[in-house]
Motif scaffolding. Structure first.
Motif, PDB file in Angstrom:
ATOM      1  N   THR A 227       0.823  -1.210   0.000  1.00 34.59           N
ATOM      2  CA  THR A 227       0.000   0.000   0.000  1.00 34.59           C
ATOM      3  C   THR A 227       0.853   1.255   0.000  1.00 34.59           C
ATOM      4  O   THR A 227       0.632   2.182  -0.792  1.00 34.59           O
ATOM      5  N   LEU A 228       1.843   1.314   0.887  1.00 33.36           N
ATOM      6  CA  LEU A 228       2.701   2.496   0.930  1.00 33.36           C
ATOM      7  C   LEU A 228       3.515   2.624  -0.344  1.00 33.36           C
ATOM      8  O   LEU A 228       3.740   3.729  -0.843  1.00 33.36           O
ATOM      9  N   ASN A 229       3.970   1.507  -0.893  1.00 34.46           N
ATOM     10  CA  ASN A 229       4.776   1.552  -2.107  1.00 34.46           C
ATOM     11  C   ASN A 229       3.985   2.154  -3.267  1.00 34.46           C
ATOM     12  O   ASN A 229       4.476   3.014  -4.005  1.00 34.46           O
TER      13      ASN A 229
ATOM     14  N   TRP B  28      10.030  -0.362   0.636  1.00 30.24           N
ATOM     15  CA  TRP B  28      11.040  -0.367  -0.419  1.00 30.24           C
ATOM     16  C   TRP B  28      10.615   0.612  -1.499  1.00 30.24           C
ATOM     17  O   TRP B  28       9.468   1.044  -1.565  1.00 30.24           O
ATOM     18  N   LEU B  29      11.569   0.963  -2.353  1.00 29.12           N
ATOM     19  CA  LEU B  29      11.253   1.785  -3.519  1.00 29.12           C
ATOM     20  C   LEU B  29      10.952   0.880  -4.711  1.00 29.12           C
ATOM     21  O   LEU B  29       9.898   0.951  -5.309  1.00 29.12           O
ATOM     22  N   ARG B  30      11.902   0.020  -5.065  1.00 26.85           N
ATOM     23  CA  ARG B  30      11.683  -0.972  -6.113  1.00 26.85           C
ATOM     24  C   ARG B  30      12.187  -2.327  -5.624  1.00 26.85           C
ATOM     25  O   ARG B  30      13.133  -2.401  -4.855  1.00 26.85           O
ATOM     26  N   ASN B  31      11.515  -3.388  -6.104  1.00 27.58           N
ATOM     27  CA  ASN B  31      11.950  -4.730  -5.745  1.00 27.58           C
ATOM     28  C   ASN B  31      12.274  -5.517  -7.005  1.00 27.58           C
ATOM     29  O   ASN B  31      12.500  -4.932  -8.059  1.00 27.58           O
TER      30      ASN B  31
ATOM     31  N   PRO C  37      13.478  -0.069   6.190  1.00 25.53           N
ATOM     32  CA  PRO C  37      13.719   0.134   4.757  1.00 25.53           C
ATOM     33  C   PRO C  37      14.479  -1.032   4.126  1.00 25.53           C
ATOM     34  O   PRO C  37      15.344  -1.647   4.753  1.00 25.53           O
ATOM     35  N   ILE C  38      14.138  -1.318   2.857  1.00 25.84           N
ATOM     36  CA  ILE C  38      14.814  -2.343   2.074  1.00 25.84           C
ATOM     37  C   ILE C  38      15.375  -1.688   0.818  1.00 25.84           C
ATOM     38  O   ILE C  38      14.670  -0.972   0.104  1.00 25.84           O
ATOM     39  N   VAL C  39      16.650  -1.937   0.543  1.00 28.30           N
ATOM     40  CA  VAL C  39      17.314  -1.396  -0.642  1.00 28.30           C
ATOM     41  C   VAL C  39      17.661  -2.562  -1.572  1.00 28.30           C
ATOM     42  O   VAL C  39      18.302  -3.523  -1.139  1.00 28.30           O
TER      43      VAL C  39
END
Length: 546
Positions: free
Chosen positions: A264-266, A300-303, A366-368
């Protein structure tokens, strides 16, 4: 007292086959991961999420597991895995691995035995039907798969597969299968992993409930109890793409998932980025329930998959697509974009840094994704989600420093054209440039590690007079943080009117601003276009009356 290390962690996602080739066969491996553990730790990460390394036909990047207890020879052997875990532990890095329980490969011994005859003890490990139900869910990959049911000649029945037809669904209501899963968990716990990412967790729950989600939640309770009794610090990180009002069901009362990937946040983050307006994201944050004490979100921003826009309205989806993926070959599965972060932002380092500032300020961990910290691009010539799965760009040398193999033997071509080509975008070049994206992200990550209030406190959105400003306050045991990010390219003057008088002490900013301490309310300060400022807050002592 049990450790909640995951609530103040920074997770770095390593795609095993694409990270580093240590033996020159063209495929990334566990030895390559070991070689660059110091790099991962050096940029501020405290945990690694390792994509599948199990024995696999590799038709779905290892998510088609053939044996959960074997390391695929492409990636090394069990000794390599043990050595990697030991080296990670020495550097203070936790290792999270995939626990893929929603399906297996068709090549898995369980499925091969199950299809032999209906009396096989493995038959009940999977979901079968003489005739598929008239109404079932659509496949996860529309345009690639036409149905979630396929006929098996040997079994003389249809088998269910929510994902690809070569990945039959497991029957998680089968007690014998649960015993097999327990063996897998114990095996990897004994070797030293710190947690498991539950792939397709919401689908798992539904399968455990034989189609009824509520009846499937005891599976999560059981897994939480099982790992907790054996290694209390172990975490369960769930891939759960559901509306936020259902998050509590997956967290339970501190007795199901420890962490939940917040799709949802992504989705709303990218809507906010597209509009250069923080309000869609702020609204989404406000609507998310605060997790239980020993649980948190993961962001995350992109996975490694597509940017799924499914929860947004059709009009909102069109906005995001127009901003970040206007070409037809950038769109996939009728729901998302198959692009890397940097080209979506036109390789604008300032704007990319803003996006990371948002990520690191969100409630949760956070996940990078590997390569995004240096601004790697995508290869749209590759099929489906493969576009965002290309070799890590370590240097400007041959094959981007990823492998000594001949180019035609690489697991995927390196990106050698365009603004994201490896000779322009690589780790070595980024490390010597003071204002590179890598340096900015690393600085944020190290600062974020000191922000304990995010992991242990409660969040509150702060409404300002500027729609482009995202402002979040965290409070924990008398300590407080204020995280402010400007999603617009225009400079903003921020006004914050809080009931309690506070002193602002700057922790981090996109530049060095004027002195940030204040004793006035409302508080006013500037933020550059695509800028960010993080503050600690402290109460101002009142002078005694005379």
């Amino acid at each position: 007292m049990k450790s909640d290390w995951y609530k103040n962690a920074i997770i770095y996602q390593v795609d095993t086959g694409y990270f580093m080739d240590s033996n020159g066969d063209g495929i990334g491996d566990l030895g390559g991961v070991v070689k660059h553990l110091d790099y991962i730790r050096g940029i501020g990460a405290t945990a690694i999420w390792l994509t599948p390394f199990y024995l696999t036909p590799f038709r779905d990047h290892g998510y088609d597991v053939q044996d959960h207890l074997q390391v695929d020879p492409r990636f090394g052997d069990l000794a390599d895995m043990v050595f990697m875990l030991e080296q990670a532990e020495e550097l203070g890095l936790h290792v999270i691995i995939e626990l893929i329980l929603q399906h297996t490969s068709r090549e898995h011994i369980w499925f091969q035995e199950a299809r032999k005859d209906r009396s096989s003890p493995y038959r009940d490990y999977y979901i079968w039907a003489d005739e598929p139900p008239e109404h079932d869910e659509p496949p996860m990959f529309p345009g690639v798969e036409n149905s979630v049911w396929s006929w098996d000649d040997r079994a003389q029945q249809f088998y269910r597969h929510m994902f690809y037809h070569h990945e039959p669904d497991l029957n998680l209501a089968c007690p014998a299968l649960i015993k097999e899963i327990e063996r897998i968990i114990v095996f990897w716990l004994r070797l030293g992993v710190s947690g498991f990412r539950l792939d397709a967790a919401s689908h798992m729950v539904k399968q455990a409930g034989q189609g009824e989600i509520k009846k499937g939640f005891p599976l999560l309770n059981h897994l939480r109890d099982f790992v907790g009794l054996r290694k209390p610090d172990t975490i369960l990180l769930g891939e759960v793409d559901v509306p936020p009002e259902q998050y509590r069901d997956y967290f339970g009362d501190n007795d199901r998932l420890h962490m939940l990937l917040s799709f949802t946040l992504n989705k709303h983050m990218f809507l906010a980025f597209a509009r250069k307006d923080a309000r869609p994201l702020a609204k989404a944050i406000e609507e998310i329930p605060q997790p239980p004490l020993r649980a948190c979100l993961a962001n995350w921003l992109r996975n490694h998959d597509e940017l799924d826009l499914g929860e947004l309205s059709q009009a909102e989806q069109k906005e995001v697509i127009a901003a970040f993926g206007p070409a037809p070959d950038m769109y996939i599965y009728q729901r998302g974009l198959r692009r890397r972060l940097a080209p979506m932002f036109n390789n604008d380092t300032q704007r990319l840094a803003m996006a990371y500032a948002v990520l690191f300020s969100l409630p949760g961990t956070p996940i990078v994704r590997y390569g995004d910290e240096i601004g790697m691009g995508e290869n749209l010539a590759l099929s489906e989600r493969n576009a965002v799965r290309t070799p890590m760009q370590w240097s400007g040398e041959n094959n981007a420093g990823f492998s000594a193999a001949a180019a035609e033997k690489l697991i995927a071509p390196v990106i050698n054209r365009g603004p994201n080509r490896y000779r322009l975008v690589n780790v070595n070049k980024s490390q010597i440039e003071d204002r590179s994206l890598l340096h900015l992200v690393s600085k944020m990550a190290r600062t974020r590690l000191g922000c304990k209030e995010i992991g242990s406190g409660r969040w509150k959105m702060i409404h300002t007079q500027s729609p482009s400003i995202l402002a979040i306050r965290y409070d924990s045991d008398g300590d407080a943080l204020l995280m402010v990010t400007n999603l617009s390219d225009k400079k903003a003057r921020v006004t914050i009117d809080q009931p309690d008088l506070m002193m602002l002490t700057e922790l981090l900013g996109d530049q060095e601003y004027a002195a940030s301490g204040t004793i006035t309310t409302p508080c006013k300060f500037p933020v550059n276009g695509y800028g960010y400022r993080w503050f600690t807050l402290s109460k101002i002592p009142h002078s005694s009356a005379r």
